[in-house]
Write a protein that holds these residues in place. Structure first.
Motif, PDB file in Angstrom:
ATOM      1  N   PHE A  15       0.822  -1.206   0.000  1.00  0.00           N
ATOM      2  CA  PHE A  15       0.000   0.000   0.000  1.00  0.00           C
ATOM      3  C   PHE A  15       0.861   1.264   0.000  1.00  0.00           C
ATOM      4  N   ILE A  16       2.003   1.217   0.695  1.00  0.00           N
ATOM      5  CA  ILE A  16       2.916   2.364   0.686  1.00  0.00           C
ATOM      6  C   ILE A  16       3.528   2.535  -0.702  1.00  0.00           C
ATOM      7  N   LEU A  67       2.058   1.649  -3.472  1.00  0.00           N
ATOM      8  CA  LEU A  67       0.973   2.199  -4.286  1.00  0.00           C
ATOM      9  C   LEU A  67       0.798   3.685  -4.031  1.00  0.00           C
ATOM     10  N   MET A  68       0.963   4.087  -2.772  1.00  0.00           N
ATOM     11  CA  MET A  68       0.861   5.502  -2.453  1.00  0.00           C
ATOM     12  C   MET A  68       1.961   6.298  -3.159  1.00  0.00           C
ATOM     13  N   SER A 107       1.166   6.780  -6.724  1.00  0.00           N
ATOM     14  CA  SER A 107       0.151   7.811  -6.934  1.00  0.00           C
ATOM     15  C   SER A 107       0.727   9.205  -6.749  1.00  0.00           C
ATOM     16  N   VAL A 120      -1.559   6.709   3.564  1.00  0.00           N
ATOM     17  CA  VAL A 120      -1.472   5.332   3.076  1.00  0.00           C
ATOM     18  C   VAL A 120      -2.868   4.736   2.930  1.00  0.00           C
ATOM     19  N   GLY A 136      -3.158   4.948  -0.815  1.00  0.00           N
ATOM     20  CA  GLY A 136      -2.673   3.622  -1.189  1.00  0.00           C
ATOM     21  C   GLY A 136      -3.769   2.587  -1.304  1.00  0.00           C
ATOM     22  N   LYS A 137      -4.817   2.728  -0.466  1.00  0.00           N
ATOM     23  CA  LYS A 137      -5.874   1.709  -0.448  1.00  0.00           C
ATOM     24  C   LYS A 137      -7.099   2.090  -1.279  1.00  0.00           C
ATOM     25  N   THR A 177      -5.388   5.218  -5.371  1.00  0.00           N
ATOM     26  CA  THR A 177      -4.497   4.591  -6.354  1.00  0.00           C
ATOM     27  C   THR A 177      -5.140   3.382  -7.041  1.00  0.00           C
TER      28      THR A 177
END
Length: 448
Positions: A11-12, A14-15, A18, A145, A149-150, A153
């Motif tokens: 998730f980090i 993905l953050m 983004s 995040v 991230g969740k 993104t």
């Protein structure tokens, strides 16, 4: 110390993706593919160096050095202050944030407004809502995040995936013929195009955001934070490379059908309208807005965290307010004015940022030597600034004539040889001083 789970690390990553992936990342690859045609994958290779490779290395460099200021201090303390402020201003309220706020409006909203509706009023309303959401997200950096991230993104990736799947269901056609210089200097054209994403510069800012996100998950050990920052950077880099490949492919196939457009937004508009019809406009507007929103939040957050270190009188929250309002006002100047300023600034700063990252990656050899860092950045900066001023019509012809003799000048990379020369001379001075110091120590021992 708490360990970070693989899920949280994902998730980090993905953050971070983004934070990097804004409107520029969305429009430049398809426009590049459209012009590159059959040369698309060679061009994409060059593009990936400056739009994927160096941004990932930038996150690693900042994480390992403990911040951009510490990294820049290896050159000179005065340089560190000036360069760091310039980076945060250019990527933040002076250019990057306003561009992210105005670009989705002008590229994905304005073309579909009724002719009777005032564009200035529409832009003001759009940016007011856009920056209000960015402000709300930026006020809680520890929750980025979870929120980005969740949620944001995955939503962005899902929308891009819909567009790609649509292109397979309703193919655009074959690749066109390379034009606009892509047929000659394919790799180098892609290399320079990567500057326009601004991600190598942004990476020098986002390191602090990623470190904060990791620490918010309970990780306190500095070495662990660095290690996890590197892994998050690699996740983001892989995603960027995949998305760029998809978008460049779409652009290349659209070039064969529609010909060359004026910009990447028009390219994406043609693609989505061809595949999805009028609903494609909604899809494109959603992708643009999400991409720009996530980038704006990252920039507002990182800039506010940096500027709040200057004085305790202005808190992080107040800096968020200041930067958000200022960026909204600049965004209402319009995209054309913002972009006219951005290219010369990027051409001046980007080579310096690249070489700072390169030196950091080889610091196990250079040992933060002030001569190597100082001369390399000096030589790189002088040439890149003169070249950028020349493109803006501000440099003297005599100066431009001098740097025109440097290798790769026509490709926009005249700074590379001076940068290498700076490393060589700095390394020679370092070795000479070490040898001189060793001989002096031997003489002193013998005399004793």
């Amino acid at each position: 110390m708490k360990n970070l789970s693989k899920k949280d690390l994902l998730f980090i990553g993905l953050m971070l993706f983004s934070l990097f992936f804004g409107a520029g990342n969305l429009i430049f690859p398809p426009f590049m593919g459209e012009a590159a045609g059959e040369k698309t994958w060679i061009v994409l290779l060059g593009f990936s160096v400056t739009a994927v490779g160096f941004p990932v290395l930038g996150v690693i460099a900042v994480a390992k050095s403990g911040g951009l200021t510490n990294l820049a201090k290896r050159v000179n303390p005065i340089f560190a202050t000036i360069f760091t402020i310039l980076i945060y201003l250019s990527i933040g309220p002076g250019l990057g944030i306003p561009r992210a706020g105005s670009l989705p409006f002008e590229m994905a909203v304005a073309p579909y407004l009724p002719e009777s509706f005032s564009l200035k009023l529409a832009l003001f309303i759009y940016t007011l809502i856009f920056f209000a959401i960015a402000y709300w997200l930026s006020m809680s950096p520890g929750k980025l995040v979870d929120r980005m991230g969740k949620i944001l993104t995955p939503a962005l990736l899902f929308l891009i995936l819909i567009m790609l799947i649509g292109s397979f269901i309703k193919p655009l056609g074959g690749y066109g013929v390379a034009v606009n210089g892509y047929e000659v200097s394919s790799f180098f054209k892609g290399f320079i195009d990567g500057y326009l994403t601004m991600d190598t510069i942004a990476a020098l800012n986002f390191g602090i955001v990623i470190a904060l996100a990791i620490r918010s998950k309970g990780v306190s050990d500095d070495k662990a934070v660095v290690s996890l920052s590197i892994k998050a950077g690699l996740i983001a880099g892989v995603l960027l490379a995949i998305i760029y490949g998809m978008l460049a492919h779409l652009g290349a196939t659209s070039g064969g059908r529609f010909g060359l457009m004026e910009n990447g937004a028009q390219t994406l508009t043609n693609i989505t309208m061809y595949i999805f019809g009028k609903p494609g406009a909604v899809l494109l507007a959603s992708i643009f807005t999400l991409a720009c929103l996530t980038t704006s939040v990252g920039l507002i957050t990182s800039c506010s965290q940096y500027f709040s270190t200057f004085t305790s009188k202005i808190s992080y929250e107040n800096w968020v307010r200041i930067l958000t309002v200022f960026s909204m006002l600049v965004a209402n100047m319009g995209l054309t004015k913002i972009l006219s300023i951005s290219v010369p600034i990027l051409n001046a700063i980007y080579p310096i940022a690249i070489m700072l990252i390169v030196l950091s990656m080889f610091d196990f050899v250079f040992k933060s030597n002030k001569y190597i860092y100082g001369l390399t950045i000096l030589f790189t900066g002088v040439v890149s600034i003169i070249d950028a001023m020349g493109q803006a019509g501000l440099a003297k012809d005599s100066l431009l004539k001098i740097i025109s003799y440097f290798p790769l000048y026509n490709e926009g990379l005249a700074w590379i040889v001076p940068a290498i020369l700076g490393i060589v001379i700095g390394l020679a001075i370092k070795l000479f001083k070490e040898d001189f110091r060793a001989k002096r120590n031997i003489q002193e021992e013998l005399s004793n």
